[in-house]
Design a protein around this motif. Structure first.
Motif, short mmCIF file in Angstrom:
data_model
loop_
_atom_site.label_atom_id
_atom_site.label_comp_id
_atom_site.label_asym_id
_atom_site.label_seq_id
_atom_site.Cartn_x
_atom_site.Cartn_y
_atom_site.Cartn_z
N LEU A 146 -3.76 -9.95 -2.61
CA LEU A 146 -4.18 -10.42 -1.29
C LEU A 146 -3.01 -10.51 -0.32
O LEU A 146 -3.22 -10.52 0.90
CB LEU A 146 -4.86 -11.79 -1.42
N SER A 147 -1.80 -10.59 -0.85
CA SER A 147 -0.61 -10.66 0.00
C SER A 147 -0.03 -9.29 0.31
O SER A 147 0.96 -9.18 1.03
CB SER A 147 0.47 -11.53 -0.67
N GLY A 148 -0.63 -8.24 -0.25
CA GLY A 148 -0.19 -6.89 0.06
C GLY A 148 0.76 -6.26 -0.92
O GLY A 148 1.28 -5.17 -0.67
N TYR A 149 0.97 -6.91 -2.07
CA TYR A 149 1.86 -6.35 -3.09
C TYR A 149 1.02 -5.71 -4.19
O TYR A 149 0.90 -6.22 -5.30
CB TYR A 149 2.76 -7.45 -3.66
N HIS A 150 0.45 -4.57 -3.90
CA HIS A 150 -0.52 -3.95 -4.80
C HIS A 150 0.12 -3.47 -6.11
O HIS A 150 -0.46 -3.64 -7.19
CB HIS A 150 -1.20 -2.78 -4.09
N GLN A 151 1.29 -2.89 -6.01
CA GLN A 151 1.96 -2.39 -7.22
C GLN A 151 2.33 -3.54 -8.16
O GLN A 151 2.13 -3.46 -9.37
CB GLN A 151 3.20 -1.60 -6.85
N ASN A 152 2.84 -4.60 -7.60
CA ASN A 152 3.23 -5.75 -8.41
C ASN A 152 2.02 -6.44 -9.02
O ASN A 152 2.07 -6.94 -10.14
CB ASN A 152 4.03 -6.73 -7.56
N SER A 153 0.93 -6.43 -8.28
CA SER A 153 -0.32 -6.98 -8.80
C SER A 153 -0.79 -6.18 -10.01
O SER A 153 -1.21 -6.75 -11.03
CB SER A 153 -1.40 -6.95 -7.71
N ALA A 154 -0.71 -4.86 -9.92
CA ALA A 154 -1.13 -3.99 -11.03
C ALA A 154 -0.22 -4.16 -12.25
O ALA A 154 -0.68 -4.06 -13.39
CB ALA A 154 -1.14 -2.54 -10.58
N SER A 186 4.99 6.10 -9.41
CA SER A 186 4.94 4.71 -8.99
C SER A 186 5.06 4.56 -7.48
O SER A 186 4.62 3.57 -6.90
CB SER A 186 6.04 3.89 -9.68
N ALA A 187 5.64 5.58 -6.82
CA ALA A 187 5.75 5.53 -5.36
C ALA A 187 4.40 5.63 -4.68
O ALA A 187 4.26 5.26 -3.51
CB ALA A 187 6.67 6.65 -4.87
N TRP A 188 3.39 6.13 -5.40
CA TRP A 188 2.06 6.23 -4.81
C TRP A 188 1.53 4.87 -4.36
O TRP A 188 0.82 4.77 -3.36
CB TRP A 188 1.07 6.85 -5.82
N MET A 189 1.87 3.84 -5.11
CA MET A 189 1.34 2.52 -4.80
C MET A 189 2.17 1.82 -3.72
O MET A 189 1.90 0.66 -3.40
CB MET A 189 1.28 1.66 -6.06
N ALA A 235 -6.19 0.72 -1.42
CA ALA A 235 -5.26 0.12 -2.38
C ALA A 235 -5.78 -1.21 -2.89
O ALA A 235 -5.71 -1.52 -4.09
CB ALA A 235 -3.88 -0.06 -1.73
N LEU A 236 -6.33 -2.02 -1.99
CA LEU A 236 -6.87 -3.32 -2.39
C LEU A 236 -8.04 -3.13 -3.34
O LEU A 236 -8.14 -3.82 -4.36
CB LEU A 236 -7.32 -4.10 -1.15
N GLU A 237 -8.91 -2.20 -3.03
CA GLU A 237 -10.07 -1.94 -3.88
C GLU A 237 -9.65 -1.46 -5.27
O GLU A 237 -10.22 -1.88 -6.28
CB GLU A 237 -10.98 -0.90 -3.24
N ALA A 238 -8.63 -0.62 -5.33
CA ALA A 238 -8.17 -0.08 -6.61
C ALA A 238 -7.70 -1.20 -7.53
O ALA A 238 -8.05 -1.23 -8.72
CB ALA A 238 -7.05 0.93 -6.38
N VAL A 239 -6.93 -2.13 -6.99
CA VAL A 239 -6.39 -3.21 -7.81
C VAL A 239 -7.49 -4.20 -8.20
O VAL A 239 -7.61 -4.59 -9.37
CB VAL A 239 -5.25 -3.93 -7.07
#
Length: 245
Positions: free
Chosen positions: A85-93, A169-172, A191-195
């Motif tokens: 929710l804070s915009g860190y999609h890669q770190n969330s994954a 990994s750069a994709w995210m 990105a949000l939906e994917a995570v």
């Protein structure tokens, strides 16, 4: 001076302010998407099961292991959602990869409770020999008769996109598929939906495994189990209608 003022550098305070703005944008995206709301509903239900499970009073050291693993999924889902929710999609994954590994371990233990004692008493060498992530996946695939290596593929996907510094990994880190990578958080619906969709899929599995450990006659756990079952039915009816039960 207000208590807490100027505790952190101004740039970090500004970053936090931006994260909060992105959170509001994310909530707006979720509000307009029933599928995302269903994912979050099953995540909440799985977290509630983990919370209820840890309250079950037991002297069984093996069951305590399952409780702690359930608690770890609670913390992981909470942290992963906050990052998403804070915009860190890669770190969330990346945190979701941890949940995936716990799911595999709980699945192994629910199928053979004797393995829990072996795992908790094993030294590092024995644990890596018998219970490394790849070994657990291989045992589960053999036990279930799976030959597609789907578990390995999912783990590898999380590793390549979020767990390891690879070109993929750069994709995210790209708000747009063919755009440039950006530094810092960003909010983009795909990105949000994917995570969050992966979060929902993992939550179903976490809840199923926790249910396998909850004593069937423990009445205090019944409301949470029923709530999870209902959310699971709703989730399956949308995402896997043929598998609904």
């Amino acid at each position: 001076m207000t208590k807490g003022q100027n505790v952190i550098p101004s740039n970090l305070a500004s970053l936090h302010g931006g994260e909060e703005q992105l959170r509001e944008k994310a909530l707006g995206i979720i509000a307009g998407d029933q599928r995302l709301r269903l994912h979050l509903a099953i995540v909440e239900a799985a977290m509630d099961l983990a919370n209820i499970f840890r309250q079950f009073d037991t002297a069984d050291e093996d069951l305590k292991v399952a409780q702690v693993l359930g608690m770890r999924t609670f913390n992981a889902f909470g942290a992963s959602l906050k990052l998403a929710l804070s915009g860190y999609h890669q770190n969330s994954a990346l945190i979701l990869r941890d949940v995936l590994e716990i799911v595999f371990l709980l699945t192994l233990f629910s199928g053979d409770r004797a393995l829990i004692e072996r795992w908790r008493l094993a030294d590092k060498r024995a644990r890596m020999k018998e219970f490394s992530p790849v070994k657990v996946r291989e045992v589960l695939d053999a036990r279930d008769g799976f030959t597609s290596k789907r578990r390995a593929e999912m783990y590898e996907l999380f590793s390549e996109l979020a767990g390891h510094p690879t070109m993929k990994s750069a994709w995210m880190m790209r708000p747009q598929k063919d755009g440039d990578a950006v530094i810092g958080p960003f909010m983009e619906a795909t990105a949000l939906e994917a995570v969050i969709s992966e979060m929902g899929r993992l939550a179903v599995q976490v809840g199923e495994q926790i249910n396998a450990f909850l004593p069937a006659d423990w009445t205090s756990g019944l409301p949470s189990r029923l709530a999870f079952a209902q959310h699971k039915r709703d989730w399956l009816s949308i995402f896997y209608p043929a598998a609904r039960n």
